[in-house]
Design a protein around this motif. Structure first.
Motif, PDB file in Angstrom:
ATOM      1  N   SER A   1       0.858  -1.187   0.000  1.00  0.00           N
ATOM      2  CA  SER A   1       0.000   0.000   0.000  1.00  0.00           C
ATOM      3  C   SER A   1       0.890   1.231   0.000  1.00  0.00           C
ATOM      4  O   SER A   1       1.698   1.418   0.912  1.00  0.00           O
ATOM      5  N   ALA A   2       0.774   2.071  -1.028  1.00  0.00           N
ATOM      6  CA  ALA A   2       1.577   3.290  -1.153  1.00  0.00           C
ATOM      7  C   ALA A   2       0.668   4.506  -1.112  1.00  0.00           C
ATOM      8  O   ALA A   2      -0.439   4.494  -1.664  1.00  0.00           O
ATOM      9  N   ASN A   3       1.144   5.566  -0.458  1.00  0.00           N
ATOM     10  CA  ASN A   3       0.338   6.792  -0.379  1.00  0.00           C
ATOM     11  C   ASN A   3       0.589   7.739  -1.544  1.00  0.00           C
ATOM     12  O   ASN A   3      -0.199   8.633  -1.801  1.00  0.00           O
ATOM     13  N   LYS A   4       1.709   7.545  -2.264  1.00  0.00           N
ATOM     14  CA  LYS A   4       2.042   8.368  -3.426  1.00  0.00           C
ATOM     15  C   LYS A   4       2.452   7.449  -4.568  1.00  0.00           C
ATOM     16  O   LYS A   4       2.706   6.257  -4.383  1.00  0.00           O
ATOM     17  N   ASN A   5       2.526   8.013  -5.775  1.00  0.00           N
ATOM     18  CA  ASN A   5       2.929   7.220  -6.931  1.00  0.00           C
ATOM     19  C   ASN A   5       4.349   6.709  -6.750  1.00  0.00           C
ATOM     20  O   ASN A   5       5.264   7.464  -6.406  1.00  0.00           O
ATOM     21  N   MET A   6       4.526   5.405  -6.995  1.00  0.00           N
ATOM     22  CA  MET A   6       5.814   4.772  -6.746  1.00  0.00           C
ATOM     23  C   MET A   6       6.103   3.770  -7.855  1.00  0.00           C
ATOM     24  O   MET A   6       5.298   2.883  -8.134  1.00  0.00           O
ATOM     25  N   LEU A   7       7.270   3.941  -8.505  1.00  0.00           N
ATOM     26  CA  LEU A   7       7.716   3.006  -9.540  1.00  0.00           C
ATOM     27  C   LEU A   7       8.464   1.864  -8.861  1.00  0.00           C
ATOM     28  O   LEU A   7       9.462   2.087  -8.177  1.00  0.00           O
TER      29      LEU A   7
ATOM     30  N   ARG B   1      21.040  30.356  -3.916  1.00  0.00           N
ATOM     31  CA  ARG B   1      21.541  30.045  -5.246  1.00  0.00           C
ATOM     32  C   ARG B   1      20.931  31.000  -6.252  1.00  0.00           C
ATOM     33  O   ARG B   1      19.725  31.254  -6.229  1.00  0.00           O
ATOM     34  N   THR B   2      21.781  31.492  -7.130  1.00  0.00           N
ATOM     35  CA  THR B   2      21.268  32.397  -8.159  1.00  0.00           C
ATOM     36  C   THR B   2      20.563  31.619  -9.263  1.00  0.00           C
ATOM     37  O   THR B   2      19.565  32.073  -9.809  1.00  0.00           O
ATOM     38  N   THR B   3      21.071  30.432  -9.585  1.00  0.00           N
ATOM     39  CA  THR B   3      20.432  29.596 -10.603  1.00  0.00           C
ATOM     40  C   THR B   3      20.289  28.193 -10.059  1.00  0.00           C
ATOM     41  O   THR B   3      21.272  27.584  -9.635  1.00  0.00           O
ATOM     42  N   PRO B   4      19.089  27.649 -10.057  1.00  0.00           N
ATOM     43  CA  PRO B   4      18.902  26.297  -9.553  1.00  0.00           C
ATOM     44  C   PRO B   4      19.561  25.284 -10.476  1.00  0.00           C
ATOM     45  O   PRO B   4      19.693  25.525 -11.679  1.00  0.00           O
ATOM     46  N   PRO B   5      19.993  24.143  -9.934  1.00  0.00           N
ATOM     47  CA  PRO B   5      20.620  23.128 -10.785  1.00  0.00           C
ATOM     48  C   PRO B   5      19.611  22.554 -11.772  1.00  0.00           C
ATOM     49  O   PRO B   5      18.440  22.345 -11.441  1.00  0.00           O
ATOM     50  N   LYS B   6      20.084  22.299 -12.958  1.00  0.00           N
ATOM     51  CA  LYS B   6      19.228  21.767 -14.003  1.00  0.00           C
ATOM     52  C   LYS B   6      19.183  20.254 -13.913  1.00  0.00           C
ATOM     53  O   LYS B   6      20.210  19.581 -14.027  1.00  0.00           O
ATOM     54  N   GLU B   7      18.002  19.690 -13.672  1.00  0.00           N
ATOM     55  CA  GLU B   7      17.847  18.245 -13.596  1.00  0.00           C
ATOM     56  C   GLU B   7      17.088  17.772 -14.823  1.00  0.00           C
ATOM     57  O   GLU B   7      16.117  18.404 -15.256  1.00  0.00           O
ATOM     58  N   SER B   8      17.533  16.676 -15.385  1.00  0.00           N
ATOM     59  CA  SER B   8      16.919  16.170 -16.608  1.00  0.00           C
ATOM     60  C   SER B   8      15.624  15.447 -16.290  1.00  0.00           C
ATOM     61  O   SER B   8      15.393  14.993 -15.168  1.00  0.00           O
ATOM     62  N   CYS B   9      14.800  15.317 -17.311  1.00  0.00           N
ATOM     63  CA  CYS B   9      13.505  14.641 -17.175  1.00  0.00           C
ATOM     64  C   CYS B   9      13.722  13.145 -16.992  1.00  0.00           C
ATOM     65  O   CYS B   9      14.513  12.520 -17.704  1.00  0.00           O
ATOM     66  N   ASN B  10      13.024  12.561 -16.048  1.00  0.00           N
ATOM     67  CA  ASN B  10      13.067  11.118 -15.830  1.00  0.00           C
ATOM     68  C   ASN B  10      12.072  10.465 -16.787  1.00  0.00           C
ATOM     69  O   ASN B  10      10.914  10.215 -16.454  1.00  0.00           O
ATOM     70  N   GLN B  11      12.553  10.189 -18.008  1.00  0.00           N
ATOM     71  CA  GLN B  11      11.644   9.679 -19.043  1.00  0.00           C
ATOM     72  C   GLN B  11      11.115   8.294 -18.709  1.00  0.00           C
ATOM     73  O   GLN B  11       9.953   7.979 -18.991  1.00  0.00           O
ATOM     74  N   GLU B  12      11.960   7.460 -18.137  1.00  0.00           N
ATOM     75  CA  GLU B  12      11.531   6.095 -17.813  1.00  0.00           C
ATOM     76  C   GLU B  12      10.351   6.103 -16.858  1.00  0.00           C
ATOM     77  O   GLU B  12       9.363   5.394 -17.049  1.00  0.00           O
ATOM     78  N   LEU B  13      10.431   6.930 -15.833  1.00  0.00           N
ATOM     79  CA  LEU B  13       9.340   7.015 -14.872  1.00  0.00           C
ATOM     80  C   LEU B  13       8.120   7.676 -15.491  1.00  0.00           C
ATOM     81  O   LEU B  13       6.982   7.286 -15.222  1.00  0.00           O
ATOM     82  N   LEU B  14       8.344   8.678 -16.346  1.00  0.00           N
ATOM     83  CA  LEU B  14       7.227   9.344 -17.015  1.00  0.00           C
ATOM     84  C   LEU B  14       6.439   8.364 -17.878  1.00  0.00           C
ATOM     85  O   LEU B  14       5.201   8.311 -17.824  1.00  0.00           O
ATOM     86  N   LEU B  15       7.143   7.554 -18.676  1.00  0.00           N
ATOM     87  CA  LEU B  15       6.451   6.616 -19.560  1.00  0.00           C
ATOM     88  C   LEU B  15       5.707   5.544 -18.766  1.00  0.00           C
ATOM     89  O   LEU B  15       4.638   5.082 -19.183  1.00  0.00           O
ATOM     90  N   SER B  16       6.263   5.155 -17.614  1.00  0.00           N
ATOM     91  CA  SER B  16       5.592   4.130 -16.810  1.00  0.00           C
ATOM     92  C   SER B  16       4.283   4.637 -16.215  1.00  0.00           C
ATOM     93  O   SER B  16       3.438   3.842 -15.792  1.00  0.00           O
ATOM     94  N   LEU B  17       4.097   5.970 -16.179  1.00  0.00           N
ATOM     95  CA  LEU B  17       2.837   6.523 -15.671  1.00  0.00           C
ATOM     96  C   LEU B  17       1.710   6.434 -16.693  1.00  0.00           C
ATOM     97  O   LEU B  17       0.555   6.682 -16.367  1.00  0.00           O
ATOM     98  N   ILE B  18       2.050   6.095 -17.922  1.00  0.00           N
ATOM     99  CA  ILE B  18       1.034   6.006 -18.979  1.00  0.00           C
ATOM    100  C   ILE B  18       0.328   4.663 -18.850  1.00  0.00           C
ATOM    101  O   ILE B  18       0.845   3.619 -19.267  1.00  0.00           O
TER     102      ILE B  18
ATOM    103  N   LEU C   1       8.595  15.273 -12.167  1.00  0.00           N
ATOM    104  CA  LEU C   1       9.637  14.530 -12.876  1.00  0.00           C
ATOM    105  C   LEU C   1      10.529  15.430 -13.720  1.00  0.00           C
ATOM    106  O   LEU C   1      11.352  14.940 -14.486  1.00  0.00           O
ATOM    107  N   ARG C   2      10.358  16.752 -13.606  1.00  0.00           N
ATOM    108  CA  ARG C   2      11.158  17.740 -14.338  1.00  0.00           C
ATOM    109  C   ARG C   2      10.987  17.594 -15.847  1.00  0.00           C
ATOM    110  O   ARG C   2      11.935  17.766 -16.619  1.00  0.00           O
ATOM    111  N   CYS C   3       9.787  17.253 -16.273  1.00  0.00           N
ATOM    112  CA  CYS C   3       9.522  17.052 -17.698  1.00  0.00           C
ATOM    113  C   CYS C   3       8.621  18.159 -18.232  1.00  0.00           C
ATOM    114  O   CYS C   3       7.751  18.667 -17.517  1.00  0.00           O
ATOM    115  N   THR C   4       8.834  18.491 -19.505  1.00  0.00           N
ATOM    116  CA  THR C   4       7.967  19.443 -20.198  1.00  0.00           C
ATOM    117  C   THR C   4       7.477  18.777 -21.473  1.00  0.00           C
ATOM    118  O   THR C   4       8.265  18.509 -22.394  1.00  0.00           O
ATOM    119  N   ILE C   5       6.187  18.487 -21.552  1.00  0.00           N
ATOM    120  CA  ILE C   5       5.599  17.796 -22.699  1.00  0.00           C
ATOM    121  C   ILE C   5       5.092  18.828 -23.701  1.00  0.00           C
ATOM    122  O   ILE C   5       4.314  19.725 -23.354  1.00  0.00           O
TER     123      ILE C   5
END
Length: 652
Positions: free
Chosen positions: A100-106, A342-359, A380-384
């Motif tokens: 039983s999970a309270n949030k989405n979990m891969l 921080r003047t600029t936040p670190p850039k994190e890439s999109c977690n595509q594997e986790l994004l696709l598993s949500l479909i 997931l730091r993604c922009t569709i």
């Protein structure tokens, strides 16, 4: 020289005793050291859980393990490994793992060679096919309902509540010296049964010790006491990264008196511990440690007495089995973390594997629908930029908080076979090229479902009639039979009309009462159960409708699909196959039989008394006539008619 070989000072006991004698009790209190976050990383594996229990179930054919997974993130990843028992069982027991999970979990699951059944709620998303029998949990509103459901499946061997887990190892060995029932308690040590590693890193701090010259650094690990005291070995892995050679360092390990240490270091270090310790290259050689202060200030003072000019890392951990420390240090001072500005936040890439598993497609009424929530995409730091089926003209609808992609089975490039509808979802991202994800739906139009009542466990002849007090056997089947599809009973009930309460047989995949039993599946995967109908009802029903809701589950394809099947039944009382027998009729027959028996007895006595010669008459003692026995039998019949093989609370 790299390695974990101790330096010559580690065995100089006279020097240790001298240091202990020179220590001042109040020195630790005067140490000036402003602990600040540092750029060192400490991970650990522990058996301590926020709530849990372990029980022995030695004679069970199926054991149940329950994991409550609490996450602070909207989407997270979990690696779950199940290790089979080392005992040589001739019949390996089945395992039901309930998640039983309270949030989405891969979830990445590994359970080699284990007859595992997995029950989970929709928040769990599998990375690839789990390779085991899966069941989606009913929607529970309380934890008690959850535990009642699980306990109805089999005896519970363990329960654990974990906060932000990253990896879990569950061992199926039978725990020793534990109770026979599992009652969750706060802050429980699961022992050998379960070990896990948290997703959140431990808080590591450091400082410079004022007034101490030189470049010697101290690494301090403090392990806090657990809920249960017992001999325990903590493996400590230390990796100091220094290109210029071995740093001048001391490792201070403090913990409860029952803890010993196994040290695996990539540099020569001075060792200062409580209890006993040994090295990975010499595990059989135990070296006795010393009594150390059990407060942070006391341990900082201990570092100063060992001539450390700085504390490169200081961490406090729950009772753990493995601790891993990684630090960049060459004696030049603690590598403090930059302030949180921080003047600029670190850039994190999109977690595509986790994004696709949500479909995950939703299939109903010949329509396939895919929904992606925007808050999960953002997490997931993604922009569709676009979301389509294989036909690019079928674009997703951009709603307020989600993208919705839907199509009938006859459009958007759907590939329709006899039993399965297939397509691809194409995701175009701003930062990379497009990605494809295969989706499937079961074509329900090609399937038919049958619900049959039988009066014997051999399931040979379908019956449309059942007597009150009779046991019925129910089978739900699907045609054509498809190996990759599995039927499961979600609920069943018997509707006896508006004047009688509905008889609940199965709710939330669980039998209602002792008069209902789930049976082994049929040869073609048909689901089966039996029930015993109460022998007496007022008013007496004559017809009923048996209805079952089934879930069609795929081992590798689409989400669950639900269908309801029903059949009409005739209900009769015992002894009258065509019509019911009400209570007044039973009482009338009983009274008539008694009256006839009494009259027959009187007639026989009259004939006997008037036909025998007067001189040979003898006193006669009256005995119970056959009619009296018949009356007694009838009365017994009344009692059995009024009995309730299944209690009203469990069947009505």
């Amino acid at each position: 020289m790299r390695g974990s070989i101790p330096g010559p000072w580690d065995h100089d006991l006279s020097r240790r005793h001298m240091l202990n004698q020179l220590s001042h009790p109040g020195l630790a209190e005067t140490v000036h050291c402003d602990l600040q976050p540092v750029d060192a990383e400490v991970t650990y594996i522990t058996s301590q859980v926020s709530k849990g229990c372990v029980a022995q179930v030695p004679n069970a054919t199926l054991e149940v393990h329950i994991l409550f997974l609490e996450s602070s993130r909207e989407v997270s990843e979990l690696e779950l490994t199940i290790q089979k028992s080392k005992q040589n069982d001739s019949r390996p027991r089945e395992v039901l793992l309930v998640l039983s999970a309270n949030k989405n979990m891969l979830l990445r699951l590994q359970a080699p060679g284990i007859p595992l059944n997995l029950a989970f709620n929709p928040k769990l998303i599998f990375q690839g096919h789990p390779g085991v029998n899966t069941t989606q949990l009913p929607p529970f509103t309380t934890q008690k309902q959850f535990l009642d459901w699980a306990e109805a499946k089999g005896p519970i061997a363990s329960i654990a509540e974990l906060n932000d887990p990253q990896s879990i190892l569950l061992r199926l060995d039978q725990a020793q010296r534990v109770p026979s029932s599992c009652n969750p308690e706060p802050l429980t040590d699961m022992g050998h049964t379960l070990e896990w590693s948290p997703l959140t890193r431990a808080s590591v701090r450091g400082c410079r010790l004022e007034g101490v010259p030189g470049h010697k650094e101290a690494h301090i690990v403090r392990v806090l006491p657990g809920t249960e005291a017992g001999p325990r070995t903590v493996t400590v892995k230390v990796e100091l990264r220094c290109a210029s050679g071995d740093p001048d360092a001391v490792l201070i390990l403090q913990g409860p008196s029952y803890v010993s240490w196994l040290i695996d270091a990539n540099h020569n270090m001075q060792i200062w511990t409580t209890g006993e310790y040994s090295f990975k290259i010499f595990p059989e050689k135990n070296i006795r440690g010393f009594v150390l202060p059990d407060t942070p200030q006391g341990l900082l003072g201990e570092a100063r007495r060992l001539n450390a000019s700085m504390v490169a890392s200081f961490v406090e951990l729950p009772l753990a089995s493995v601790v891993s420390l990684q630090a960049h240090s060459c004696g030049g001072g603690p590598q403090t973390s930059p302030p949180p500005v921080r003047t600029t936040p670190p850039k994190e890439s999109c977690n595509q594997e986790l994004l696709l598993s949500l479909i995950q497609p939703n299939c109903s009424k010949d329509v396939m629908t895919v929904v992606l929530k925007k808050d999960l995409i953002s997490t997931l730091r993604c922009t569709i930029t676009s979301l389509t089926f294989s036909d690019p003209s079928c674009q997703a609808e951009d709603r307020d908080d989600q993208f919705v992609l839907r199509s009938t089975y006859s459009n958007c490039g759907m590939k329709v076979t006899e039993n399965v509808v297939r397509n691809e979802v194409v995701v175009n991202l701003l930062s990379s090229s497009s990605s494809q994800w295969k989706v499937h739906c079961i074509n329900m139009e090609s399937l038919s479902f049958q619900l049959g009542l039988y009066l014997s466990p051999h399931f040979l002849q379908v019956s449309h009639t059942i007597e009150l007090g009779q046991q019925g056997f129910v089978q739900v089947s699907m045609s054509p039979s498809i190996p990759e599809l599995m039927l499961q009973l979600d609920s069943c009930h018997l509707d006896l009309g508006p004047d009688t309460d509905t008889v609940e047989l199965i709710q939330s995949q669980t039998t209602k009462g002792s008069c209902v039993s789930l049976l082994s599946p049929g040869p073609g995967g048909d689901v089966r159960f039996s029930f015993l109908l109460r022998g007496y009802m007022v008013p007496t029903p004559t017809t009923g409708t048996l209805s079952c809701t089934i879930a069609l589950r795929s081992r590798s394809l689409s989400p669950d699909t639900h269908r309801t099947v029903s059949t009409r039944l005739n209900i009769v009382s015992p002894g009258l196959p065509d019509k019911g027998l009400v209570l007044p009729a039973v009482l009338g027959i009983t009274f008539g039989a008694f009256l006839i028996g009494a009259l027959l007895t009187a007639a026989l006595w009259y004939i006997y008394s008037h036909t025998r010669p007067p001189g040979k008459r003898e006193p006669v003692v009256a005995v119970a006539a056959p009619a009296s026995s018949e009356s007694s039998s009838t009365n017994h019949s009344i009692g059995s008619t009024q009995s309730t093989p299944c209690s009203t609370s469990s069947m009505a």
